[in-house]
Write a protein that holds these residues in place. Structure first.
Motif, PDB file in Angstrom:
ATOM      1  N   VAL A 108      -6.300  73.501 -81.908  1.00 42.39           N
ATOM      2  CA  VAL A 108      -7.343  73.887 -80.920  1.00 42.39           C
ATOM      3  C   VAL A 108      -6.817  74.666 -79.850  1.00 42.39           C
ATOM      4  CG1 VAL A 108      -6.637  71.770 -79.439  1.00 42.39           C
ATOM      5  CG2 VAL A 108      -8.925  72.277 -79.792  1.00 42.39           C
TER       6      VAL A 108
ATOM      7  N   TRP B 113      -6.263  68.612 -85.473  1.00 44.16           N
ATOM      8  CA  TRP B 113      -7.236  68.058 -84.361  1.00 44.16           C
ATOM      9  C   TRP B 113      -8.149  67.433 -85.043  1.00 44.16           C
ATOM     10  CZ3 TRP B 113      -7.014  68.070 -79.617  1.00 44.16           C
ATOM     11  CH2 TRP B 113      -8.255  68.115 -78.718  1.00 44.16           C
TER      12      TRP B 113
ATOM     13  N   HIS C 222      -2.772  65.124 -83.677  1.00 42.37           N
ATOM     14  CA  HIS C 222      -2.897  65.549 -82.166  1.00 42.37           C
ATOM     15  C   HIS C 222      -3.175  64.520 -81.695  1.00 42.37           C
ATOM     16  CE1 HIS C 222      -3.327  69.403 -79.825  1.00 42.37           C
ATOM     17  NE2 HIS C 222      -3.278  68.372 -78.843  1.00 42.37           N
TER      18      HIS C 222
ATOM     19  N   LEU D 236     -13.936  73.036 -84.817  1.00 40.88           N
ATOM     20  CA  LEU D 236     -12.977  72.566 -83.722  1.00 40.88           C
ATOM     21  C   LEU D 236     -13.683  72.431 -82.422  1.00 40.88           C
ATOM     22  CD1 LEU D 236      -9.454  72.938 -84.968  1.00 40.88           C
ATOM     23  CD2 LEU D 236     -11.243  71.656 -85.944  1.00 40.88           C
TER      24      LEU D 236
END
Ligand code: A2P
Length: 323
Positions: free
Chosen positions: A57, A90, A121, A131
């Motif tokens: 990300v 992510w 994450h 994302l």
């Protein structure tokens, strides 16, 4: 530029007892120009940094990959194996059937064949798809921890990553994970600085052979989510002055001295150099005692992950009281 020798820790559950340099270079930043990041990574490598931290990300995987390719071409490192590269899964990809695909995408961005460390994450999932850094409340979903962790283990077995771990997990969430994991997490990467010392989590991780990595050890000053209270702390400034060091060096040395590792950010050559010069001096017991008295104040609460219909109804739920 004289290169600093950065100490390493062994990651017990890695494929082949991989060691990790205790000081890493972080790449989470707002609107960072790719060429600035590439130049900073090359400077960092010349200064002795070998551990680089990114995430799907952050938007920094491609630039980091470019910098690694250039470093290899220039002969700044002998081989890719001399580097330690971390990336992160992510929430939009934190679904059992998407983990390997997401990891392969990170590898493609980084122009690498394997990661050294792949982390979940956040302990939450989100609707699969694009994302997005800020996840819409309606897209928050509970994570299938067993299924996602099994896919992470598969990634390690396949050699796509040497080690696996988590980020932003409380002791309780790791304890739950350990109840079914066949490969325990090697690392938990969390907010940690003299203002958020994570004593309970550190003790828990130590007892379970898990390495804690501090993010934002300087309070992420200068970023949209950061704070200046770490570098402006009176206590830390007094200690720094008495030792002839900077406050940043005191923070970094403190993390190292209490047994954790860290990812620090700087895109400035002088500060990169300064931040690595923390291994040939010590904080005294008196300094450590003073730091342990600093009133605690968490910078990153992550309120946007709390929702009446989502998996976490309160900050207490998200952090399991470690707040
Ligand atoms: P810069 O890139 O201009 O050096 P954290 O690691 O906690 O996320 O903090 C990163 C922030 O701290 C960056 O904005 C970075 O700015 C700044 N920083 C990094 N090293 C130092 C240092 N030695 N002294 C002061 N600020 C620093």
């Amino acid at each position: 530029m004289a290169a600093t020798q950065i100490p390493e820790v062994v990651l017990e559950s890695s494929n082949g007892r991989r060691t990790m340099p205790v000081l890493g270079f972080g790449t989470a930043a707002d609107n960072l120009q790719p060429e600035v990041l590439v130049a900073a990574v090359l400077d960092a490598i010349k200064l002795g940094y070998r551990h680089f931290d990114t995430a799907a990300v952050y938007g920094s995987e491609q630039s980091l990959g470019e910098a690694i390719a250039q470093a290899l071409k220039l002969g700044l490192v002998g081989s890719r194996d001399d580097l330690f590269i971390t990336s992160k899964l992510w929430p939009n990809d934190a679904h059992p059937h998407l983990v390997i695909h997401a990891l392969n995408k990170s590898l493609h961005n980084l122009q690498l064949e394997y990661l050294d460390l792949y982390l979940i994450h956040w302990p939450i999932s989100a609707l699969p798809g694009k994302l997005s850094f800020s996840i819409a409340e309606k897209d928050l979903m509970p994570m299938d921890f067993k299924g996602v962790w099994a896919a992470m283990e598969e990634a390690q077995r396949l050699g796509l990553t040497k080690s696996i771990g988590v980020s932003n997990f409380s002791s309780k969430k790791i304890e739950d994970l350990l109840s079914f994991a066949t490969i325990p997490p090697s690392v938990d990467q969390v907010e940690m600085s003299p203002f958020w010392q994570q004593k309970k989590l550190r003790d828990f991780c130590k007892a379970n052979g898990i390495v804690v990595t501090a993010f934002s050890p300087l309070g992420a000053i200068g970023t949209s989510w950061g704070t200046n209270y770490v570098l402006e702390s009176k206590v830390l400034n007094e200690i720094a002055e008495a030792r002839g060091k900077t406050v940043a060096q005191v923070c970094i040395r403190w993390v190292y001295q209490v047994g954790a590792t860290l990812a620090v950010k700087s895109y400035n050559k002088e500060r990169l150099k300064q931040n690595a010069q923390v291994f040939d001096w010590e904080l005294s017991q008196e300094d450590l005692d003073k730091i342990s008295q600093i009133p605690q104040r968490k910078m990153m609460l992550k309120e946007e992950l709390i929702s009446a219909n989502g998996p976490y109804k309160s900050l207490e739920d998200l952090w399991d009281g470690e707040i």
